[in-house]
Design a protein around this motif. Sequence first.
Motif, PDB file in Angstrom:
ATOM      1  N   ILE A 196       0.837  -1.208   0.000  1.00 16.51           N
ATOM      2  CA  ILE A 196       0.000   0.000   0.000  1.00 16.51           C
ATOM      3  C   ILE A 196       0.867   1.252   0.000  1.00 16.51           C
ATOM      4  CG2 ILE A 196      -1.636   1.343   1.379  1.00 16.51           C
ATOM      5  CD1 ILE A 196      -2.769  -1.387   2.355  1.00 16.51           C
ATOM      6  N   GLN A 197       1.915   1.251   0.808  1.00 16.15           N
ATOM      7  CA  GLN A 197       2.714   2.463   0.974  1.00 16.15           C
ATOM      8  C   GLN A 197       3.700   2.702  -0.159  1.00 16.15           C
ATOM      9  OE1 GLN A 197       4.005   1.556   5.039  1.00 16.15           O
ATOM     10  NE2 GLN A 197       2.694   3.204   5.794  1.00 16.15           N
ATOM     11  N   VAL A 198       4.084   1.642  -0.894  1.00 15.34           N
ATOM     12  CA  VAL A 198       4.995   1.867  -2.024  1.00 15.34           C
ATOM     13  C   VAL A 198       4.255   2.062  -3.337  1.00 15.34           C
ATOM     14  CG1 VAL A 198       6.894   0.626  -0.942  1.00 15.34           C
ATOM     15  CG2 VAL A 198       5.372  -0.596  -2.511  1.00 15.34           C
ATOM     16  N   ALA A 199       3.011   1.560  -3.432  1.00 17.09           N
ATOM     17  CA  ALA A 199       2.275   1.654  -4.703  1.00 17.09           C
ATOM     18  C   ALA A 199       1.022   2.519  -4.608  1.00 17.09           C
ATOM     19  CB  ALA A 199       1.888   0.261  -5.189  1.00 17.09           C
ATOM     20  N   GLY A 200       0.447   2.635  -3.415  1.00 20.63           N
ATOM     21  CA  GLY A 200      -0.773   3.421  -3.271  1.00 20.63           C
ATOM     22  C   GLY A 200      -0.487   4.906  -3.127  1.00 20.63           C
ATOM     23  N   ARG A 201      -1.524   5.644  -2.807  1.00 23.87           N
ATOM     24  CA  ARG A 201      -1.403   7.095  -2.587  1.00 23.87           C
ATOM     25  C   ARG A 201      -2.288   7.489  -1.420  1.00 23.87           C
ATOM     26  NH1 ARG A 201      -3.324   9.856  -7.706  1.00 23.87           N
ATOM     27  NH2 ARG A 201      -3.771   7.769  -8.512  1.00 23.87           N
ATOM     28  N   PRO A 202      -1.903   8.523  -0.684  1.00 20.59           N
ATOM     29  CA  PRO A 202      -2.783   8.964   0.400  1.00 20.59           C
ATOM     30  C   PRO A 202      -3.949   9.785  -0.124  1.00 20.59           C
ATOM     31  CG  PRO A 202      -0.771  10.275   0.377  1.00 20.59           C
ATOM     32  CD  PRO A 202      -0.610   9.213  -0.676  1.00 20.59           C
ATOM     33  N   HIS A 203      -5.098   9.612   0.489  1.00 14.87           N
ATOM     34  CA  HIS A 203      -6.242  10.496   0.274  1.00 14.87           C
ATOM     35  C   HIS A 203      -5.959  11.813   0.987  1.00 14.87           C
ATOM     36  CE1 HIS A 203     -10.371  11.971   1.234  1.00 14.87           C
ATOM     37  NE2 HIS A 203     -10.640  11.516   0.011  1.00 14.87           N
ATOM     38  N   SER A 204      -6.662  12.855   0.616  1.00 12.00           N
ATOM     39  CA  SER A 204      -6.443  14.164   1.241  1.00 12.00           C
ATOM     40  C   SER A 204      -6.711  14.139   2.738  1.00 12.00           C
ATOM     41  CB  SER A 204      -7.329  15.222   0.573  1.00 12.00           C
ATOM     42  OG  SER A 204      -8.694  14.840   0.631  1.00 12.00           O
ATOM     43  N   SER A 205      -7.442  13.133   3.203  1.00 12.34           N
ATOM     44  CA  SER A 205      -7.690  12.979   4.640  1.00 12.34           C
ATOM     45  C   SER A 205      -6.473  12.452   5.387  1.00 12.34           C
ATOM     46  CB  SER A 205      -8.865  12.015   4.862  1.00 12.34           C
ATOM     47  OG  SER A 205      -8.507  10.699   4.434  1.00 12.34           O
ATOM     48  N   GLY A 206      -5.506  11.887   4.636  1.00 13.68           N
ATOM     49  CA  GLY A 206      -4.331  11.293   5.237  1.00 13.68           C
ATOM     50  C   GLY A 206      -4.331   9.779   5.217  1.00 13.68           C
ATOM     51  N   LEU A 207      -5.508   9.163   5.018  1.00 18.91           N
ATOM     52  CA  LEU A 207      -5.573   7.706   4.961  1.00 18.91           C
ATOM     53  C   LEU A 207      -5.039   7.226   3.617  1.00 18.91           C
ATOM     54  CD1 LEU A 207      -6.704   5.503   6.935  1.00 18.91           C
ATOM     55  CD2 LEU A 207      -8.719   5.417   5.466  1.00 18.91           C
ATOM     56  N   TRP A 208      -4.216   6.172   3.641  1.00 16.49           N
ATOM     57  CA  TRP A 208      -3.676   5.644   2.400  1.00 16.49           C
ATOM     58  C   TRP A 208      -4.751   4.896   1.621  1.00 16.49           C
ATOM     59  CZ3 TRP A 208       1.130   5.825   0.004  1.00 16.49           C
ATOM     60  CH2 TRP A 208       2.111   6.557   0.695  1.00 16.49           C
ATOM     61  N   CYS A 209      -4.595   4.875   0.293  1.00 17.52           N
ATOM     62  CA  CYS A 209      -5.544   4.186  -0.588  1.00 17.52           C
ATOM     63  C   CYS A 209      -4.897   2.949  -1.178  1.00 17.52           C
ATOM     64  CB  CYS A 209      -5.979   5.108  -1.729  1.00 17.52           C
ATOM     65  SG  CYS A 209      -6.900   6.558  -1.176  1.00 17.52           S
ATOM     66  N   TYR A 210      -5.632   1.837  -1.145  1.00 20.16           N
ATOM     67  CA  TYR A 210      -5.112   0.598  -1.717  1.00 20.16           C
ATOM     68  C   TYR A 210      -4.890   0.794  -3.219  1.00 20.16           C
ATOM     69  CZ  TYR A 210      -4.084  -4.351  -1.828  1.00 20.16           C
ATOM     70  OH  TYR A 210      -3.418  -5.553  -1.948  1.00 20.16           O
ATOM     71  N   PRO A 211      -3.740   0.367  -3.752  1.00 20.13           N
ATOM     72  CA  PRO A 211      -3.421   0.637  -5.155  1.00 20.13           C
ATOM     73  C   PRO A 211      -4.233  -0.196  -6.137  1.00 20.13           C
ATOM     74  CG  PRO A 211      -1.753  -0.770  -4.190  1.00 20.13           C
ATOM     75  CD  PRO A 211      -2.663  -0.360  -3.057  1.00 20.13           C
ATOM     76  N   GLU A 212      -4.259   0.273  -7.376  1.00 19.29           N
ATOM     77  CA  GLU A 212      -4.817  -0.470  -8.497  1.00 19.29           C
ATOM     78  C   GLU A 212      -3.675  -1.109  -9.285  1.00 19.29           C
ATOM     79  OE1 GLU A 212      -8.704   1.699 -10.005  1.00 19.29           O
ATOM     80  OE2 GLU A 212      -7.062   3.128  -9.837  1.00 19.29           O
ATOM     81  N   ALA A 213      -4.036  -1.922 -10.262  1.00 24.53           N
ATOM     82  CA  ALA A 213      -3.019  -2.651 -11.025  1.00 24.53           C
ATOM     83  C   ALA A 213      -1.970  -1.737 -11.669  1.00 24.53           C
ATOM     84  CB  ALA A 213      -3.687  -3.535 -12.082  1.00 24.53           C
ATOM     85  N   PRO A 214      -2.344  -0.623 -12.322  1.00 23.24           N
ATOM     86  CA  PRO A 214      -1.303   0.218 -12.933  1.00 23.24           C
ATOM     87  C   PRO A 214      -0.310   0.779 -11.918  1.00 23.24           C
ATOM     88  CG  PRO A 214      -3.466   0.753 -13.844  1.00 23.24           C
ATOM     89  CD  PRO A 214      -3.703  -0.142 -12.671  1.00 23.24           C
ATOM     90  N   ASP A 215      -0.778   1.049 -10.705  1.00 24.30           N
ATOM     91  CA  ASP A 215       0.114   1.574  -9.671  1.00 24.30           C
ATOM     92  C   ASP A 215       1.156   0.526  -9.279  1.00 24.30           C
ATOM     93  OD1 ASP A 215      -1.574   4.014  -9.207  1.00 24.30           O
ATOM     94  OD2 ASP A 215      -2.999   2.491  -8.563  1.00 24.30           O
ATOM     95  N   VAL A 216       0.728  -0.717  -9.151  1.00 27.39           N
ATOM     96  CA  VAL A 216       1.642  -1.799  -8.774  1.00 27.39           C
ATOM     97  C   VAL A 216       2.556  -2.149  -9.944  1.00 27.39           C
ATOM     98  CG1 VAL A 216       1.804  -4.183  -7.970  1.00 27.39           C
ATOM     99  CG2 VAL A 216       0.007  -2.691  -7.082  1.00 27.39           C
ATOM    100  N   ALA A 217       2.024  -2.107 -11.158  1.00 23.75           N
ATOM    101  CA  ALA A 217       2.819  -2.470 -12.341  1.00 23.75           C
ATOM    102  C   ALA A 217       3.994  -1.518 -12.552  1.00 23.75           C
ATOM    103  CB  ALA A 217       1.933  -2.491 -13.580  1.00 23.75           C
ATOM    104  N   ARG A 218       3.913  -0.314 -12.030  1.00 23.42           N
ATOM    105  CA  ARG A 218       5.009   0.647 -12.192  1.00 23.42           C
ATOM    106  C   ARG A 218       6.194   0.356 -11.264  1.00 23.42           C
ATOM    107  NH1 ARG A 218       0.692   4.455 -13.159  1.00 23.42           N
ATOM    108  NH2 ARG A 218       0.451   4.873 -10.924  1.00 23.42           N
ATOM    109  N   LEU A 219       6.007  -0.514 -10.291  1.00 24.99           N
ATOM    110  CA  LEU A 219       7.077  -0.816  -9.346  1.00 24.99           C
ATOM    111  C   LEU A 219       8.183  -1.634 -10.001  1.00 24.99           C
ATOM    112  CD1 LEU A 219       5.014  -1.875  -6.186  1.00 24.99           C
ATOM    113  CD2 LEU A 219       5.986   0.376  -6.686  1.00 24.99           C
ATOM    114  N   GLN A 220       9.370  -1.526  -9.441  1.00 21.29           N
ATOM    115  CA  GLN A 220      10.480  -2.394  -9.787  1.00 21.29           C
ATOM    116  C   GLN A 220      10.541  -3.543  -8.785  1.00 21.29           C
ATOM    117  OE1 GLN A 220      12.389  -1.843 -12.618  1.00 21.29           O
ATOM    118  NE2 GLN A 220      10.834  -0.246 -12.929  1.00 21.29           N
ATOM    119  N   LEU A 221      11.122  -4.641  -9.186  1.00 19.76           N
ATOM    120  CA  LEU A 221      11.201  -5.808  -8.313  1.00 19.76           C
ATOM    121  C   LEU A 221      11.842  -5.446  -6.970  1.00 19.76           C
ATOM    122  CD1 LEU A 221      10.652  -8.896  -8.208  1.00 19.76           C
ATOM    123  CD2 LEU A 221      13.004  -9.210  -9.026  1.00 19.76           C
TER     124      LEU A 221
END
Length: 295
Positions: free
Chosen positions: A149-174
Amino acid sequence: MITELVFPLPAGYRVQDVLAFHGRDTEGVAEHITSEGLRKGILLGGIPVLIEVAFTPRAARCRIAADGEPGAAQRQALHDALLNMLGLRIDPAAFADAAHADPVLGPLVARQPGLRIVQSATVFEALTWAIIGQQINLSFAIALRRTLIQVAGRPHSSGLWCYPEAPDVARLQLEDLTGRKFSRAKAETVLRLAQLVADGVLSLARERDPQEVSRELLAVKGIGPWTVNYALLRGYGYPDCSLHGDVAVRTAFHKLMGGDTRPDIAEAERLLERYKPHRTMAAAYLWASLSEQPG
């Protein structure tokens, strides 16, 4: 954008089951249990969305705050996510009627009426959680999920992190995952799945035939039958998932039926056959049996 949705709740609705499922991460990175209900952050079409659920005796009142303007597809996905999160996909009454005289699960159904399958907000969340949780203990799996969640997701303006979607995870490196305690095999499987979904090669659309989705998922390296069945259960709310490969299901059968040894996978599959087409609810009750105090 702020909107509200109200979901009527059936008599005997078990709020605590919902809170227990969504409150597994005690650090509350993307889910937070409140005095009234829960808060959860998810990404929908790239838009950070905060879902706040307040439970009353007869309804779940849901306030949605999006950091953007969701389109029609995102609004439908949001409605689907709430049905999942509230455990309203599968009506447990059909299984209760079918199993009331069953010698193994009948007494359990009588002791725990109204048990429901609470689901992950999205199919992708359910699948990634299933991959993360393979063959490790729950606390470590929750920690790895928090990392994702913390490496691929993004925080909402409230401060709570948002669970990522596939494109967010696909951008990660191994190394983004292996450098944070993911095994190489687990990291590769998560990234492989995310890339297939992000590229449109693999569709996780809810309206698809679950059996077709199963065949396509099983063709993905690193994904086996247990992961597929768990994802069908927690993501799609498919009512007839056979969790015969699940250690907890086999342990529950052993506890309820006795005997010298725990059923193996083949025996558990045979035992679950008698609960068709309600094997998902059978698994739910078998899991629940492990939390019961000895009488």
